[in-house]
Design an enzyme around this catalytic site. Sequence first.
Site, PDB file in Angstrom:
ATOM      1  N   CYS A 242       0.820  -1.222   0.000  1.00  0.00           N
ATOM      2  CA  CYS A 242       0.000   0.000   0.000  1.00  0.00           C
ATOM      3  C   CYS A 242       0.847   1.262   0.000  1.00  0.00           C
ATOM      4  O   CYS A 242       0.335   2.358  -0.235  1.00  0.00           O
ATOM      5  CB  CYS A 242      -0.931  -0.001   1.202  1.00  0.00           C
ATOM      6  SG  CYS A 242      -1.896  -1.499   1.341  1.00  0.00           S
TER       7      CYS A 242
ATOM      8  N   HIS B  74      -2.993   6.774   3.807  1.00  0.00           N
ATOM      9  CA  HIS B  74      -3.478   5.527   3.213  1.00  0.00           C
ATOM     10  C   HIS B  74      -4.828   5.195   3.844  1.00  0.00           C
ATOM     11  O   HIS B  74      -5.035   5.373   5.048  1.00  0.00           O
ATOM     12  CB  HIS B  74      -2.450   4.412   3.482  1.00  0.00           C
ATOM     13  CG  HIS B  74      -2.935   3.077   3.059  1.00  0.00           C
ATOM     14  ND1 HIS B  74      -3.502   2.866   1.825  1.00  0.00           N
ATOM     15  CD2 HIS B  74      -2.972   1.878   3.709  1.00  0.00           C
ATOM     16  CE1 HIS B  74      -3.858   1.597   1.734  1.00  0.00           C
ATOM     17  NE2 HIS B  74      -3.542   0.975   2.857  1.00  0.00           N
TER      18      HIS B  74
ATOM     19  N   ASN C  26     -10.109  -0.365   1.180  1.00  0.00           N
ATOM     20  CA  ASN C  26      -8.663  -0.252   1.015  1.00  0.00           C
ATOM     21  C   ASN C  26      -8.268  -0.687  -0.397  1.00  0.00           C
ATOM     22  O   ASN C  26      -8.368  -1.862  -0.740  1.00  0.00           O
ATOM     23  CB  ASN C  26      -7.998  -1.140   2.076  1.00  0.00           C
ATOM     24  CG  ASN C  26      -6.484  -1.084   2.028  1.00  0.00           C
ATOM     25  OD1 ASN C  26      -5.899  -0.547   1.100  1.00  0.00           O
ATOM     26  ND2 ASN C  26      -5.854  -1.659   3.042  1.00  0.00           N
TER      27      ASN C  26
HETATM   28  O1  UT7 Z   1      -3.259  -1.580   3.949  1.00  0.00           O
HETATM   29  C1  UT7 Z   1      -2.721  -2.374   4.935  1.00  0.00           C
HETATM   30  C2  UT7 Z   1      -3.583  -3.561   5.030  1.00  0.00           C
HETATM   31  N1  UT7 Z   1      -4.321  -3.842   6.174  1.00  0.00           N
HETATM   32  C3  UT7 Z   1      -4.692  -3.088   7.211  1.00  0.00           C
HETATM   33  O2  UT7 Z   1      -4.384  -1.953   7.360  1.00  0.00           O
HETATM   34  C4  UT7 Z   1      -5.535  -3.751   8.235  1.00  0.00           C
HETATM   35  C5  UT7 Z   1      -5.151  -3.398   9.637  1.00  0.00           C
HETATM   36  N2  UT7 Z   1      -5.992  -4.073  10.590  1.00  0.00           N
HETATM   37  C6  UT7 Z   1      -7.288  -3.736  10.804  1.00  0.00           C
HETATM   38  O3  UT7 Z   1      -7.804  -2.835  10.166  1.00  0.00           O
HETATM   39  C7  UT7 Z   1      -8.050  -4.458  11.892  1.00  0.00           C
HETATM   40  O4  UT7 Z   1      -7.157  -5.244  12.641  1.00  0.00           O
HETATM   41  C8  UT7 Z   1      -9.200  -5.367  11.349  1.00  0.00           C
HETATM   42  C9  UT7 Z   1     -10.294  -4.502  10.751  1.00  0.00           C
HETATM   43  C10 UT7 Z   1      -8.651  -6.319  10.292  1.00  0.00           C
HETATM   44  C11 UT7 Z   1      -9.793  -6.185  12.470  1.00  0.00           C
HETATM   45  O5  UT7 Z   1     -10.293  -5.324  13.481  1.00  0.00           O
HETATM   46  P1  UT7 Z   1      -9.991  -5.646  15.029  1.00  0.00           P
HETATM   47  O6  UT7 Z   1     -10.692  -4.634  15.818  1.00  0.00           O
HETATM   48  O7  UT7 Z   1      -8.484  -5.702  15.153  1.00  0.00           O
HETATM   49  O8  UT7 Z   1     -10.683  -7.030  15.216  1.00  0.00           O
HETATM   50  P2  UT7 Z   1     -10.022  -8.423  15.681  1.00  0.00           P
HETATM   51  O9  UT7 Z   1      -9.102  -8.913  14.618  1.00  0.00           O
HETATM   52  O10 UT7 Z   1      -9.493  -8.212  17.043  1.00  0.00           O
HETATM   53  O11 UT7 Z   1     -11.279  -9.357  15.711  1.00  0.00           O
HETATM   54  C12 UT7 Z   1     -12.298  -9.203  16.654  1.00  0.00           C
HETATM   55  C13 UT7 Z   1     -13.344 -10.265  16.405  1.00  0.00           C
HETATM   56  C14 UT7 Z   1     -12.781 -11.671  16.177  1.00  0.00           C
HETATM   57  O12 UT7 Z   1     -13.644 -12.561  16.797  1.00  0.00           O
HETATM   58  P3  UT7 Z   1     -13.209 -13.308  18.168  1.00  0.00           P
HETATM   59  O13 UT7 Z   1     -11.977 -14.069  17.823  1.00  0.00           O
HETATM   60  O14 UT7 Z   1     -12.965 -12.184  19.141  1.00  0.00           O
HETATM   61  O15 UT7 Z   1     -14.403 -14.151  18.470  1.00  0.00           O
HETATM   62  C15 UT7 Z   1     -12.887 -11.862  14.683  1.00  0.00           C
HETATM   63  O16 UT7 Z   1     -13.064 -13.204  14.313  1.00  0.00           O
HETATM   64  O17 UT7 Z   1     -14.069  -9.936  15.206  1.00  0.00           O
HETATM   65  C16 UT7 Z   1     -14.127 -11.087  14.357  1.00  0.00           C
HETATM   66  N3  UT7 Z   1     -14.197 -10.647  12.975  1.00  0.00           N
HETATM   67  C17 UT7 Z   1     -15.359 -10.338  12.376  1.00  0.00           C
HETATM   68  N4  UT7 Z   1     -16.620 -10.343  12.809  1.00  0.00           N
HETATM   69  C18 UT7 Z   1     -17.566  -9.951  11.926  1.00  0.00           C
HETATM   70  C19 UT7 Z   1     -13.179 -10.474  12.119  1.00  0.00           C
HETATM   71  N5  UT7 Z   1     -13.658 -10.053  10.932  1.00  0.00           N
HETATM   72  C20 UT7 Z   1     -15.000  -9.963  11.064  1.00  0.00           C
HETATM   73  C21 UT7 Z   1     -16.033  -9.582  10.190  1.00  0.00           C
HETATM   74  N6  UT7 Z   1     -17.299  -9.584  10.674  1.00  0.00           N
HETATM   75  N7  UT7 Z   1     -15.810  -9.193   8.928  1.00  0.00           N
END
Ligand code: UT7
Length: 328
Positions: A113, A253, A283
Amino acid sequence: MISVGILGVGGYLPEKNLTNFDLEKIVETSNEWIIERTGIENRRIAAPEQATSDLALLAGIEALKDANVNPDELDLIIVATASPDHAFPSTACIVQNALGATKAAAFDLSAGCSGFVYGYAVASQMIQSGLYKKALVIGSETLSRIMNWEDRNTCVLFGDGAGAAVIGQVEDGYGVLGIDLGSDGSGAQSLVQPAGGSRRQASHETIDERGHFIHMDGTEVFKFAVKIMGETSKKVLQKAGWTLDDIDLLVPHQANIRIIHSAAKRLHMPMDKVWVNVEKYGNISAGCIPLALAEAQAAGKLKKGDNVLMVGFGAGLTWASIAMKWSK
Ligand code: UT7
């Protein structure tokens, strides 16, 4: 030394929308979760016949029009992408041919990115050195092609699109005033397309295990992004001789609204000085920053003399920021 900056910008977005409600039908997710955790409401998806070079070409044509530059004046085309048409030849060569940019050198740049900002930095230095006069730098992605539509951790985040800028000599004191590029390959596995390269060649097995799609440790990338955006911004401000108050527009970004809010907070920037479009397009990796510049210009948010700070981070892990005085 001559001053080098942006002569024109352009963008292209495929027509098809994929909303959070559409995604609710594909994976176990909800509109509320996606908005609360990412700020994303919608993203664009390329038509089946569109490849990354097709999007890049359309964005490039817009930027050339905006700059009033003909393709045959271009000395260089750089396409920053993580979703090229092919591993080889480069997507940039396909764009070079489609544009009829007969005297241009062309290559792809892989910095995730951060790719567009890396490309702008490379092109500006090649022009400043006297090697070239005009370059087209494009960030273009069809990430929908490398998305695992069964993985809710990633498939809700990304979209397709392209942005481009024509780079050349500008009035003295305008254009690029500071560059900070960096990498930390210890985080390489945090955001990776595991299979299809020399580390793990394509096979039935790699297809079965979804190895050709994006794999991401979201939490790791999130932590890295929040930290690095503040650090690289401060470094580049110092290089430009600016204080935080000097910034007229921050173009970050567009990965996640929470990352953008946190960067703005660290830089004491009010949100009306931050360009945000993550809600509309998700993104688009290397496409985000040039598309944001094209949108900001079209919205009248960029006027001659404005101090603009672009900050990217992404796969690699990489980061890139440029401080520039808008010269149009
Ligand atoms: O350009 C560079 C590329 N990437 C990025 O910049 C991404 C950077 N990371 C992020 O933006 C965030 O970490 C995410 C949006 C990917 C995730 O958000 P988070 O607040 O860090 O959530 P998490 O990974 O801590 O997940 C929380 C919960 C999990 O469930 P459990 O394990 O707590 O039961 C996930 O399985 O949310 C769950 N989860 C979802 N639930 C509903 C993950 N994706 C989803 C979804 N819908 N799409």
